[in-house]
Design a protein around this motif. Structure first.
Motif, short mmCIF file in Angstrom:
data_model
loop_
_atom_site.label_atom_id
_atom_site.label_comp_id
_atom_site.label_asym_id
_atom_site.label_seq_id
_atom_site.Cartn_x
_atom_site.Cartn_y
_atom_site.Cartn_z
N GLU A 69 76.02 -20.05 13.64
CA GLU A 69 75.20 -19.66 14.64
C GLU A 69 75.08 -21.02 15.73
OE1 GLU A 69 73.61 -16.48 14.76
OE2 GLU A 69 74.44 -15.26 13.08
N LEU A 70 73.30 -22.05 14.95
CA LEU A 70 73.75 -23.31 15.53
C LEU A 70 74.34 -23.48 16.28
CD1 LEU A 70 69.91 -22.79 13.68
CD2 LEU A 70 70.71 -22.02 16.50
N ARG A 71 75.26 -24.23 16.08
CA ARG A 71 76.46 -24.83 16.13
C ARG A 71 76.56 -24.36 17.14
NH1 ARG A 71 80.09 -28.84 13.25
NH2 ARG A 71 80.90 -30.20 15.49
N VAL A 72 77.83 -23.21 17.38
CA VAL A 72 77.99 -22.47 18.21
C VAL A 72 77.43 -23.13 19.65
CG1 VAL A 72 79.33 -20.27 19.20
CG2 VAL A 72 79.93 -21.46 16.86
N ILE A 73 75.78 -22.59 19.60
CA ILE A 73 75.07 -22.26 21.12
C ILE A 73 74.58 -24.03 20.82
CG2 ILE A 73 73.08 -21.22 21.73
CD1 ILE A 73 72.79 -19.21 18.60
N ASP A 74 74.94 -24.51 20.27
CA ASP A 74 74.41 -25.72 20.72
C ASP A 74 75.88 -25.99 21.12
OD1 ASP A 74 71.63 -26.09 19.91
OD2 ASP A 74 72.78 -26.73 18.54
N LEU A 75 76.93 -26.07 21.04
CA LEU A 75 78.35 -26.92 21.29
C LEU A 75 78.37 -25.94 23.11
CD1 LEU A 75 80.18 -26.37 19.12
CD2 LEU A 75 79.76 -29.03 20.18
N ALA A 76 77.84 -24.67 23.22
CA ALA A 76 77.87 -23.99 24.17
C ALA A 76 77.37 -24.23 24.98
CB ALA A 76 77.89 -22.26 23.50
N CYS B 5 73.35 -27.15 30.00
CA CYS B 5 71.46 -26.91 29.37
C CYS B 5 71.32 -27.18 28.12
CB CYS B 5 71.37 -24.90 30.16
SG CYS B 5 72.66 -24.19 28.70
N SER B 6 69.81 -26.11 28.59
CA SER B 6 69.53 -26.79 26.29
C SER B 6 69.54 -24.94 25.59
CB SER B 6 67.63 -26.65 27.26
OG SER B 6 67.31 -25.26 26.72
N ARG B 7 69.24 -25.59 24.29
CA ARG B 7 69.79 -24.49 23.78
C ARG B 7 69.25 -23.02 23.78
NH1 ARG B 7 68.27 -24.99 17.06
NH2 ARG B 7 70.10 -26.43 16.55
N TRP B 8 67.85 -22.88 24.35
CA TRP B 8 67.10 -22.08 24.33
C TRP B 8 67.52 -21.61 25.95
CZ3 TRP B 8 65.23 -21.20 19.81
CH2 TRP B 8 65.35 -22.33 19.16
N GLN B 9 68.13 -21.92 26.87
CA GLN B 9 68.16 -21.36 27.81
C GLN B 9 69.95 -20.01 27.52
OE1 GLN B 9 69.02 -24.52 30.13
NE2 GLN B 9 67.89 -23.25 32.07
N LEU B 10 70.57 -20.19 26.34
CA LEU B 10 71.33 -19.52 25.90
C LEU B 10 71.03 -18.90 24.61
CD1 LEU B 10 74.79 -21.62 25.77
CD2 LEU B 10 73.13 -20.36 27.79
N ASP C 254 72.48 -15.33 20.48
CA ASP C 254 71.64 -14.30 19.02
C ASP C 254 72.19 -12.89 19.43
OD1 ASP C 254 70.79 -14.65 16.72
OD2 ASP C 254 68.67 -13.36 17.36
N ASP C 255 71.73 -11.95 20.45
CA ASP C 255 71.78 -10.83 20.46
C ASP C 255 73.64 -10.21 20.48
OD1 ASP C 255 69.16 -10.48 21.07
OD2 ASP C 255 69.03 -10.44 23.04
N ALA C 256 74.31 -10.92 20.55
CA ALA C 256 75.55 -11.01 21.14
C ALA C 256 76.01 -10.99 19.89
CB ALA C 256 76.39 -11.91 22.30
N PHE C 257 76.28 -12.00 18.87
CA PHE C 257 76.41 -12.79 17.82
C PHE C 257 75.61 -11.48 16.79
CE2 PHE C 257 75.89 -16.80 18.26
CZ PHE C 257 77.00 -17.12 19.35
#
Length: 186
Positions: free
Chosen positions: A135-142, A148-153, A158-161
């Motif tokens: 999940e973190l890998r997908v968030i970082d790639l997104a 933007c930064s990881r924390w902006q998404l 996380d809610d969507a997943f």
């Protein structure tokens, strides 16, 4: 049937059926496709640039090699990965889609793009599993794609997943129910 660059996921599922995919495998691909569609919708809501067609085709084709290695439908194994890529290439499936057979199991490979990693994630979320490192890998790639930064998404993805995974137990029950009525006919 051949898949060209204008093909859709339904055509990919038809191809798998023509190649001999069992009902269980086709059902699995359809469920992973549902999860991939939900991930794509989350990306769209957050304006994360992504190739939605690649994501759908990857989800629809990722376990094609289990046609040749059916024991891996219920046992752990990786023989289906390279076998699936070779099978799809032999059928004329574009190489970038056929690569999903290998990449969904090798999502930790450096340099792998967002879409293959998202297919790997969909392959877990559909049944309710939430692998944090994936999940973190997908968030970082997104985040990288969105600039933007990881924390902006993070919160929204996380809610969507979580929402996708929360439907996993119901998907498993529905799959078992459907398969129990279909399998005696095979």
């Amino acid at each position: 049937m051949r898949l060209d660059l204008n093909a859709d996921a339904d055509e990919a599922l038809v191809l798998l059926a023509q190649l001999g995919a069992r009902t269980r495998l086709l059902a699995h691909h359809a469920l992973v496709l549902q999860a991939a569609d939900a991930i794509s919708l989350a990306f769209n809501a957050l304006t994360v640039p992504h190739d939605a067609q690649w994501l759908r085709m990857g989800a629809a084709l990722h376990d094609a090699g289990k046609i040749l290695h059916p024991h891996e439908e219920h046992e752990s194994g990786t023989a289906h990965e390279a076998a699936g890529q070779a099978l799809l290439l032999k059928q004329g499936v574009p190489a970038h889609w056929a690569s999903c057979c290998v990449s969904h199991g090798a999502w930790q490979t450096p340099g792998l793009a967002l879409e293959p990693c998202a297919v790997a994630l969909a392959d877990h979320l559909w049944r309710g599993a939430r692998p944090a490192d994936l999940e973190l890998r997908v968030i970082d790639l997104a985040a990288e794609r969105a600039g933007c930064s990881r924390w902006q998404l993070f919160g929204a993805l996380d809610d969507a997943f979580e929402a996708i995974a929360a439907d996993g137990p119901a998907r498993l029950v529905a799959q078992r129910r459907t398969l129990s009525t279909l399998e005696p006919m095979q």
